[in-house]
Design a protein around this motif. Structure first.
Motif, short mmCIF file in Angstrom:
data_model
loop_
_atom_site.label_atom_id
_atom_site.label_comp_id
_atom_site.label_asym_id
_atom_site.label_seq_id
_atom_site.Cartn_x
_atom_site.Cartn_y
_atom_site.Cartn_z
N ARG A 281 27.63 2.84 39.63
CA ARG A 281 27.77 3.29 38.24
C ARG A 281 28.33 2.13 37.42
O ARG A 281 29.16 1.36 37.91
N VAL A 282 27.90 2.03 36.16
CA VAL A 282 28.32 0.93 35.30
C VAL A 282 28.91 1.51 34.01
O VAL A 282 28.25 2.27 33.30
N PHE A 283 30.16 1.13 33.75
CA PHE A 283 30.84 1.60 32.54
C PHE A 283 30.99 0.44 31.57
O PHE A 283 31.44 -0.65 31.95
N ARG B 194 49.69 3.73 32.41
CA ARG B 194 48.79 2.65 32.00
C ARG B 194 47.65 2.53 33.01
O ARG B 194 47.85 2.69 34.21
N ARG B 195 46.49 2.20 32.49
CA ARG B 195 45.31 2.01 33.36
C ARG B 195 45.25 0.57 33.86
O ARG B 195 45.30 -0.37 33.06
N LEU B 196 45.12 0.43 35.17
CA LEU B 196 45.04 -0.86 35.83
C LEU B 196 43.71 -0.97 36.56
O LEU B 196 43.28 -0.01 37.22
N TYR B 197 43.06 -2.13 36.46
CA TYR B 197 41.76 -2.35 37.10
C TYR B 197 41.92 -3.42 38.17
O TYR B 197 42.39 -4.53 37.89
N VAL B 198 41.53 -3.08 39.40
CA VAL B 198 41.61 -4.01 40.52
C VAL B 198 40.19 -4.22 41.05
O VAL B 198 39.55 -3.28 41.53
N VAL B 199 39.69 -5.45 40.94
CA VAL B 199 38.30 -5.73 41.28
C VAL B 199 38.18 -6.59 42.52
O VAL B 199 39.01 -7.47 42.76
N GLU C 64 32.45 -9.06 14.88
CA GLU C 64 32.79 -9.69 16.15
C GLU C 64 33.52 -8.68 17.03
O GLU C 64 34.54 -8.11 16.64
N ASN C 65 32.98 -8.43 18.22
CA ASN C 65 33.56 -7.47 19.15
C ASN C 65 33.61 -8.04 20.56
O ASN C 65 32.82 -8.93 20.91
N GLU C 66 34.52 -7.49 21.35
CA GLU C 66 34.58 -7.78 22.78
C GLU C 66 34.03 -6.59 23.54
O GLU C 66 34.22 -5.43 23.14
N TYR C 67 33.34 -6.88 24.65
CA TYR C 67 32.82 -5.81 25.51
C TYR C 67 33.26 -6.06 26.95
O TYR C 67 33.28 -7.20 27.42
N GLN C 68 33.63 -4.97 27.62
CA GLN C 68 34.00 -5.02 29.03
C GLN C 68 32.97 -4.21 29.83
O GLN C 68 32.67 -3.06 29.48
N VAL C 69 32.43 -4.84 30.88
CA VAL C 69 31.45 -4.20 31.76
C VAL C 69 32.07 -4.05 33.14
O VAL C 69 32.49 -5.03 33.75
N LEU C 70 32.15 -2.81 33.65
CA LEU C 70 32.78 -2.51 34.93
C LEU C 70 31.77 -1.84 35.84
O LEU C 70 31.13 -0.84 35.45
N GLY D 63 32.55 -5.17 40.31
CA GLY D 63 32.02 -6.14 39.35
C GLY D 63 32.68 -5.98 38.00
O GLY D 63 33.05 -4.88 37.59
N TYR D 64 32.86 -7.11 37.31
CA TYR D 64 33.44 -7.10 35.97
C TYR D 64 32.87 -8.25 35.17
O TYR D 64 32.71 -9.37 35.68
#
Length: 419
Positions: free
Chosen positions: A201-203, A152-157, A389-395, A410-411
């Motif tokens: 970089r921004v994903f 599983r992918r985990l994001y730590v900000v 209707e959509n959700e967007y994630q900016v990383l 940043g998130y």
């Protein structure tokens, strides 16, 4: 003989290095492992991101249909923005131990399908990240990573930049009725950035689906300590359509989109036939943006008293099998296009399949793979509309000066209906 051994060793090293550089993704490697959930404990089915050195946690839960108990271990590994291993030693990104065993497990109660439910929360006293960034969570058996169970992918900000984002209609006139465009501004004041075109970089991805994402490597322009991404050709997403869904919270009565329920030695749920939704105009429907929720309306704890059912899907695609094949996908199967999600064609001119799923509420959609081009499209059978209707994630990823890794600094979360 020595020459042969040398050549075999060389081939092994080449294959090992190629494998080790394969980007990590969400995956389940054993057929008996089902109903994998991974989210921030603040909200079920939420994006699995936590703030470094905070009290936030993510929870991993899954079922083992073989029953009994097994020796499952887990660890996390730091990755770059593209989900390749950062090649750091565990001491550089972990605060404590390198792995731990999952001790929290319980057996199912009063269910046709017997299973064992496993659960673990992170960070904890044994496994905790030391630096921000992307982490892959690995679960494997008997302490041997060669016996991989799931990832599983985990994001730590560690929030060091400010992100401003908004969604507008596409700048492309031909795509105004179908696409949603994101414009971004990243303020990195206070961050030691020597080369903004290289260090940041921004994903951006839609509905937490990496396959929909865009990696922004260079801003449109730089304004002081701000990076502006608003070029007409970037971050222009297909709006797609709302997800289809069904509800099996109760197996005692037919709920929305269910035709029949049979209960004998196993549970069988037959859904209503799904139509092709690629229509000229958008139709408002409420969905969960691809998510699923394990819920048992008739029980006390769905983790152990929700039962499994054979769920039958039928699709009237209005397309012959000679043109292509549909696949059924959602967060419940990590949007994987494989033999498990592939649909079959029947004599009545419809496509069908069945999946073994735990009770709950599920979002899903159909992806069409064209025989001639072998290209997958999630709009060919579902439609494509700006109004969706959509959700967007900016990383936002940052490589510190002289560092060998990238940090998540940043998130931002956007919902097109709540701007």
């Amino acid at each position: 003989m020595k020459k042969i051994i040398y050549l075999l060793s060389l081939i092994f090293l080449i294959c090992f290095n190629a494998f080790s550089q394969t980007p990590y993704t969400n995956a389940v490697y054993r057929h008996e492992i089902k109903s994998v959930v991974f989210y921030n404990t603040d909200k079920p089915a939420s994006f699995p991101i936590i703030t470094l050195n905070s009290t936030e946690q993510v929870v991993l839960g899954f079922d083992d249909l073989t029953g009994g108990s097994r020796n499952f271990y887990y660890t996390i590994e730091h990755c770059d923005a593209n989900w390749n291993p950062s090649n750091l030693s565990p001491a550089e990104y972990l605060q404590s131990f390198t792995n731990d065993r999952i001790f929290d497990y319980r057996y199912s109660t009063a269910t046709f399908q017997k299973y064992t439910h496993y659960e673990v929360k992170l960070p904890n006293d044994n496994i905790a990240p030391k630096i921000p960034g992307n982490y892959i969570l690995k679960v494997y058996e008997d302490g041997d990573e060669a016996k991989m169970i799931l990832t599983r992918r985990l994001y730590v900000v560690s929030k060091k930049v400010n992100v401003a984002a908004n969604v507008t209609a596409s700048n492309n006139v031909a795509a105004r009725r179908t696409n949603q465009k994101l414009n971004l501004t990243i303020d990195y004041t206070g961050l030691n950035v020597q080369n903004p075109n290289h260090d940041l970089r921004v994903f951006v991805m839609q509905n937490a689906r990496p396959e929909t994402g865009y990696m922004n490597t260079q801003p449109t322009y730089i304004r002081g300590n701000q990076l502006v991404y608003n070029d007409v050709n970037i971050n222009d997403f297909s709006g797609r359509n709302e997800f289809r869904h069904f509800d099996t919270r109760s197996l005692k009565l037919n709920s929305e989109h269910i035709s029949k329920i049979y209960r004998d030695t196993a549970n069988t749920v037959v859904l209503l036939t799904d139509p092709n939704r690629n229509l000229p105009n958008y139709i408002l429907l409420y969905d969960n943006d691809g998510k699923f929720f394990i819920i048992n309306q008739d029980g006390n704890d769905p983790r152990v008293d929700a039962d499994y059912a054979h769920v039958y899907f039928t699709l009237a695609a209005n397309k012959p099998e000679t043109q292509g094949t549909p696949y059924i996908v959602g967060q419940f199967n990590d949007y994987k296009l494989d033999e498990n999600s592939r649909m079959q064609y029947d004599a009545a001119g419809r496509f069908y399949t069945h999946l073994f799923l735990k009770q709950g509420v599920y979002d899903y959609q159909y992806v069409w793979v064209d025989n001639a081009t072998q290209r997958a499209s999630d709009t060919a059978l579902e439609g494509n509309y700006f109004e969706t209707e959509n959700e967007y994630q900016v990383l936002v990823y940052y490589r510190p000066p002289g560092a060998r890794w990238e940090e998540l600094v940043g998130y931002s979360f956007l919902n097109t209906a709540k701007q």
